[in-house]
Design a protein around this motif. Sequence first.
Motif, mmCIF file in Angstrom:
data_model
loop_
_atom_site.group_PDB
_atom_site.id
_atom_site.type_symbol
_atom_site.label_atom_id
_atom_site.label_comp_id
_atom_site.label_asym_id
_atom_site.label_seq_id
_atom_site.Cartn_x
_atom_site.Cartn_y
_atom_site.Cartn_z
ATOM 1 N N THR A 1 0.835 -1.202 0.000
ATOM 2 C CA THR A 1 0.000 0.000 0.000
ATOM 3 C C THR A 1 0.869 1.251 0.000
ATOM 4 O O THR A 1 0.551 2.249 -0.658
ATOM 5 N N TYR B 1 -7.056 7.069 -11.739
ATOM 6 C CA TYR B 1 -7.933 5.934 -12.021
ATOM 7 C C TYR B 1 -7.510 5.243 -13.315
ATOM 8 O O TYR B 1 -7.797 4.071 -13.529
ATOM 9 N N LEU C 1 -5.559 2.121 -12.837
ATOM 10 C CA LEU C 1 -6.236 1.015 -12.163
ATOM 11 C C LEU C 1 -7.071 0.227 -13.167
ATOM 12 O O LEU C 1 -7.440 0.786 -14.195
ATOM 13 N N PRO C 2 -7.409 -1.032 -12.889
ATOM 14 C CA PRO C 2 -7.010 -1.777 -11.699
ATOM 15 C C PRO C 2 -5.580 -2.316 -11.807
ATOM 16 O O PRO C 2 -5.055 -2.441 -12.897
ATOM 17 N N PHE D 1 -5.904 -3.479 -6.367
ATOM 18 C CA PHE D 1 -6.302 -2.087 -6.155
ATOM 19 C C PHE D 1 -7.279 -1.708 -7.254
ATOM 20 O O PHE D 1 -6.976 -1.880 -8.445
ATOM 21 N N ASP D 2 -8.451 -1.219 -6.833
ATOM 22 C CA ASP D 2 -9.473 -0.855 -7.807
ATOM 23 C C ASP D 2 -10.036 0.525 -7.495
ATOM 24 O O ASP D 2 -9.910 1.024 -6.375
ATOM 25 N N ALA D 3 -10.704 1.074 -8.512
ATOM 26 C CA ALA D 3 -11.243 2.418 -8.376
ATOM 27 C C ALA D 3 -12.570 2.427 -7.620
ATOM 28 O O ALA D 3 -12.901 3.401 -6.952
ATOM 29 N N THR E 1 -11.199 -0.080 1.952
ATOM 30 C CA THR E 1 -10.257 1.047 1.880
ATOM 31 C C THR E 1 -9.492 1.254 3.175
ATOM 32 O O THR E 1 -8.841 2.270 3.375
ATOM 33 N N SER F 1 -5.736 1.603 2.374
ATOM 34 C CA SER F 1 -5.451 2.712 1.458
ATOM 35 C C SER F 1 -5.694 4.052 2.142
ATOM 36 O O SER F 1 -4.976 5.014 1.899
ATOM 37 N N PHE G 1 -6.110 8.073 -5.267
ATOM 38 C CA PHE G 1 -5.970 8.359 -6.699
ATOM 39 C C PHE G 1 -7.036 9.384 -7.072
ATOM 40 O O PHE G 1 -8.003 9.589 -6.323
ATOM 41 N N ASP H 1 -10.119 10.374 -9.312
ATOM 42 C CA ASP H 1 -11.095 9.693 -10.161
ATOM 43 C C ASP H 1 -11.432 10.568 -11.374
ATOM 44 O O ASP H 1 -10.864 11.644 -11.568
ATOM 45 N N ALA I 1 -7.994 3.886 -2.902
ATOM 46 C CA ALA I 1 -8.130 2.678 -3.715
ATOM 47 C C ALA I 1 -8.854 1.602 -2.919
ATOM 48 O O ALA I 1 -8.666 1.479 -1.701
#
Length: 576
Positions: A115, A125, A128-129, A163-165, A422, A425, A432, A434, A442
């Motif tokens: 992290t 974004y 990601l991912p 890690f995703d938005a 989260t 994160s 991040f 968006d 994330a």
Amino acid sequence: MRWTQTLIPTLKETPAEAEITSHKLLLRAGLVRKLAGGLYTFLPLGLRALRKVERIVREEMNRAGALELLMPAMQPPEIWERSGRYVTASEVFFKVRDRARKEWILGPTHEEVITTLVAGEINSYRQLPKNFYQIQTKFRDEIRPRFGLMRAKEFIMKDAYSFDATDELAQVSYQKMYDAYARIFQRCGLKAIAVEADTGVIGGKFSHEFMVPAETGENEVAYCESGQYAANIEKAASKGSLIPTPNLSTGGNPEEFATPGVVTIEALGAAPYGVAAHQQIKTLVYVVDSKIVLILMRGDDQLNEVKFMAKAGATQVRPAGVEECFGALGAKPGSLGAVKSTMTGDKIQIFADESLRGAKGMTTGANKDGFHLRHVEIDRDIEVTQWFDLRTVKAGELCVATGQPLKIGRAIEVGHIFKLGTKYSEKLNAMFLDESGKQQPAVMGCYGIGVTRTLQAIIEQSNDKDGIIWPLSVAPYAVCLTPLSIVAGSPVMALAEKIYAELEAQGVDVILDDRDERPGVKFKDSELIGFPIRVGIGEKSLAKGEVELKLRGGVLTPVKVEEAVAKVLELVKGTA
RNA sequence: CGGAGCGUAGCUCAGCCUGGUAGAGCACUUGGUUUGGGACCAAGACGUCGCAGGUUCAAAUCCUGUCGCUCCGACCA
């Protein structure tokens, strides 16, 4: 490989230190040796099998789009302080100090490191991912290392972090890992099932464990034979006890009666009292994050501490000592109760199990040593702070999904996947921008496979009285060539050398047993180690123009000399 | 961390109770005989009896401590 060129120290007798089959076989087949408790050396043969498991893991992680990297095993404590786990996970740390006396942590896991990395490198974004993984040695100061590689101080883990938005996209990443894990264990020849699991100290929203059914497993799993429900016993729910809770009033107000010397549910259930366990309220005193609380269970139910911790959001939970019980309620364990009129001291939080809802005609402790109360009605007599499902499911109770009876079995946990959300994160600032230019944390997931444990689980699941039965995919060598005479230039040895050379040229993992041993020794060793395919070459069969093909655990099949290599290739490539 | 058990040759173990020259089988080395399912004969090499202290003329053996290993438990009042 020629047998005489490597080191395969097989043992006829079982070392005294090993208790379970897979541990015995690891040692007897010459795969590993112990350096100290929970610390093992992988010998050449064991390492080959381990590398094959790793290769499967790597291939499937790559296929699922994860990116391999390698993080330091040694970590600064600061990042653990930031995540808040320096305290909560402190018991598993191995710590070292450098020459300046600064403290470092030998990594038990890598959420903090990854992290921190992502916090620095991912800003949009558009990036990601991402899913990063590594295969690396982890260090954990286990309370009790045991069963060889099953629970060790140092072990090899594949850990991955996604890690995703958004939460929805994180769910997609989670599902990809779920599918990858199912493929990995299947390719390792393991029967593994995915079960719902508690998230433990890692935290997060929900998770699945991949379990290998085995009597020697350290976990219990409740499952429905329909396949529609399976959960770790720490998490499992059911439609409740098969015995309903009494809900009819049996009299007036709580009435005290003498029960000298009675301090157990069983004793109160016996003559002359005869109060069945399900008619009793069990009062447990716990210290939860330094506060005394009461937990009420039906007498025949077991508190599930893990459920309690999860539902009450507690991080440290332990049963209170006798003195603490006395201090809080004025009585010793065995006579404790939560009935309003018997509680005199400071107000204590009371958590009750759902199964006690509406209970009437119950019996519980009177907070006076040697006395109990009957005619207790929970809604009227006890001030419950909060109701939770806290009971441990029992075999035979009905499945919440299908209504069929649940079964309970033991299993080895080989993989665990978490949806983290989260938590990390936010604490470690992995933010991040968006699409709308807004800062977002994330959404993470983390995914672990105990690689060394998986190796041992394969052995635990696949063996017989003669030894290991390796699945082809992870066998240290696919083929064992067994000439029964090793005299150089003899027809037997000449053929063995020829087949050996041809198989090697074809890229087959083959070992030539060129030891000057009697046939019995060679056969026993090859079966103990568990090579999937053995090609026996001896004078008797050679006189008929044949060699002997034997699958581990199968029957001996004569094969024409000239067809031998092709036949082995078919078997190795799975086209037979 | 609590309980139990065990530490003697590379491995499996005997000897300890009742103190008096450290043992067996397997494995290892050499020679020989064997050679289709863990061979046989002979000769050899291999030990600070976990470690430290104590008792004793004398300790693997008795006592104390300590370290290590294994198992069970560390929640049910």
